[in-house]
Design an enzyme around this catalytic site. Structure first.
Site, mmCIF file in Angstrom:
data_model
loop_
_atom_site.group_PDB
_atom_site.id
_atom_site.type_symbol
_atom_site.label_atom_id
_atom_site.label_comp_id
_atom_site.label_asym_id
_atom_site.label_seq_id
_atom_site.Cartn_x
_atom_site.Cartn_y
_atom_site.Cartn_z
ATOM 1 N N HIS A 54 33.961 43.171 51.812
ATOM 2 C CA HIS A 54 34.556 44.008 52.847
ATOM 3 C C HIS A 54 33.784 43.863 54.157
ATOM 4 O O HIS A 54 32.691 43.307 54.202
ATOM 5 C CB HIS A 54 34.582 45.462 52.382
ATOM 6 C CG HIS A 54 35.578 45.722 51.300
ATOM 7 N ND1 HIS A 54 35.875 46.978 50.818
ATOM 8 C CD2 HIS A 54 36.362 44.862 50.589
ATOM 9 C CE1 HIS A 54 36.785 46.889 49.867
ATOM 10 N NE2 HIS A 54 37.096 45.615 49.718
ATOM 11 N N GLU A 56 32.078 45.877 56.128
ATOM 12 C CA GLU A 56 30.737 46.437 56.265
ATOM 13 C C GLU A 56 29.693 45.527 55.625
ATOM 14 O O GLU A 56 28.613 45.291 56.188
ATOM 15 C CB GLU A 56 30.676 47.824 55.612
ATOM 16 C CG GLU A 56 31.654 48.821 56.203
ATOM 17 C CD GLU A 56 32.983 48.881 55.483
ATOM 18 O OE1 GLU A 56 33.540 49.973 55.353
ATOM 19 O OE2 GLU A 56 33.469 47.803 55.046
ATOM 20 N N ARG A 193 56.108 36.428 56.778
ATOM 21 C CA ARG A 193 56.364 36.410 55.336
ATOM 22 C C ARG A 193 55.066 36.466 54.540
ATOM 23 O O ARG A 193 54.971 37.163 53.526
ATOM 24 C CB ARG A 193 57.135 35.141 54.950
ATOM 25 C CG ARG A 193 58.586 35.127 55.372
ATOM 26 C CD ARG A 193 59.244 33.813 54.972
ATOM 27 N NE ARG A 193 60.657 33.769 55.308
ATOM 28 C CZ ARG A 193 61.441 32.726 55.075
ATOM 29 N NH1 ARG A 193 60.925 31.623 54.523
ATOM 30 N NH2 ARG A 193 62.719 32.768 55.405
ATOM 31 N N PRO A 307 74.117 41.059 58.567
ATOM 32 C CA PRO A 307 74.370 42.364 59.186
ATOM 33 C C PRO A 307 74.659 43.492 58.195
ATOM 34 O O PRO A 307 74.280 44.632 58.452
ATOM 35 C CB PRO A 307 75.590 42.096 60.071
ATOM 36 C CG PRO A 307 75.578 40.630 60.327
ATOM 37 C CD PRO A 307 75.014 40.007 59.087
#
Length: 371
Positions: A54, A56, A193, A307
């Site tokens: 991570h 940190e 994507r 649509p």
């Protein structure tokens, strides 16, 4: 420079770092971290990909690699340090062990397994904690993460490409090509994507265009491909059913599943998952579908459809974000799949926030959050 402005400056740097992880860290949030001592940056890092260290921990390691001691320094981090064992050990304990004196946090983590626990651990260890610097920017950066943590349902992005006069496709794709948008816009779509955990389309789009709906280049994460098919009409030879490319889920009604059990069985044998929605009648129930997708960990759902489906998600108030690519073309008699009247009415009534425009060659992309 006033202390408040310095805090904002360092947090903005941490947010810029966090942005680098978008598309790679999901379903984890994108997080950035900057460590400062005597008004000098001594270390920085960001969460690079899901399963890796991570932000940190990366920033603390960066300090030490440069011969800097993080003890008594101030840490700027865009999200509350985690306090639990997941793919990696808890960051709160790493921060405490490093001897950090103060932690400035943009936003609390709303996830049930964190939800203030990381902050409580830091304060219990005698570390000063300040919360809220650039909070709005931090929440926007990880908007899907916050939405999923608070609702248990996916953040829904309605995306389409259109001509200036509102057509989403050419009538004659053999003569005009399959795409309205240009190559640079399509490259951007593949990045979008990659960021999402699932892409949804309708069976009519599959029958008409036979899309793969994968993220390219092939290397990297691939989203789950979902097809709404209320009558189980999907051709068994459709490209989207190839399990070697990515996993596929066919969503149908309980009635169609019962009537076409032989086809459902054939799909399962091909390695395709079939989900009959129990509350559905003539059409698939979007509300039930979103609840199911949330239960299997889908944070971001991209709608790449015509649509009819786009209208259903918009008028049903299921959409959270719009991403529209507008090509400088007027198709007129050469166009098909025009934006419906119901879709136009809904779009005209929407209030968009955090709007943004980008240019890809001659195409214009408009992004906005639905309030």
């Amino acid at each position: 420079m006033p202390k408040q402005n310095m805090d904002t400056r360092y947090m903005q740097l941490a947010l810029d770092l966090a942005q680098k992880g978008v598309g790679q860290t999901e379903p984890n949030p994108a997080v950035g971290c900057v460590i400062v001592k005597r008004n000098k940056i001594i270390g920085q890092g960001y969460h690079k990909r899901f399963g890796s260290a991570h932000a940190e921990v990366e920033a603390i390691a960066d300090c030490r690699s440069k011969g800097n001691l993080p003890k008594n320094a101030t840490m700027y981090v865009t999200l509350e340090p985690c306090s639990h064992h997941g793919k990696t050990p808890p960051c709160s304990q790493a921060v405490i062990a490093a001897g950090i004196k103060k932690v400035v946090i943009a936003s609390k983590d709303p996830s049930p397994h964190v939800a203030g626990n990381g902050i409580a651990q830091l304060r219990a260890a005698g570390i000063e904690v300040k919360i809220g610097t650039c909070s709005k920017d931090a929440k926007y950066l990880n908007r899907w993460f916050f939405h999923y943590a608070l609702t248990g349902r996916p953040w829904v992005i309605c995306k389409w490409a259109q001509s200036i006069d509102g057509y989403l496709a050419y009538k004659d794709t053999a003569a005009n090509g399959q795409w309205i948008s240009n190559a640079e816009s399509r490259k951007d779509v593949h990045q979008l994507r990659r960021r999402c955990q699932a892409i949804l389309t309708g069976v009519d789009t599959v029958i008409a265009d036979d899309p793969l709906l994968t993220a390219r280049p092939a290397k990297g994460k691939h989203p789950l491909r979902i097809v709404l098919d209320s009558s189980l009409r999907i051709p068994l030879e459709a490209k989207i059913l190839n399990p070697a490319k990515s996993k596929t889920l066919i969503v149908t009604t309980a009635k169609a599943f019962k009537i076409n059990k032989h086809k459902a069985d054939a799909l399962v044998k091909m390695g395709v998952n079939v989900l009959p929605l129990t509350s559905s009648k003539k059409h698939c129930d979007i509300n039930e579908l979103l609840t199911h997708l949330g239960s299997i960990g889908i944070q971001q759902l991209l709608i790449e459809a015509g649509p009819t489906l786009q209208t259903a998600f918009l008028t049903g108030n299921y959409a959270n974000e719009l991403q529209i690519y507008i090509a400088p073309k007027i198709l007129a008699a050469h166009g098909t799949a025009s934006i419906s009247k119901a879709m136009k009415n809904k779009l005209s009534a929407l209030h968009l926030t955090q709007t943004n425009t980008q240019q890809f060659d001659n195409d214009i992309k408009i992004t906005g959050l639905i309030e």
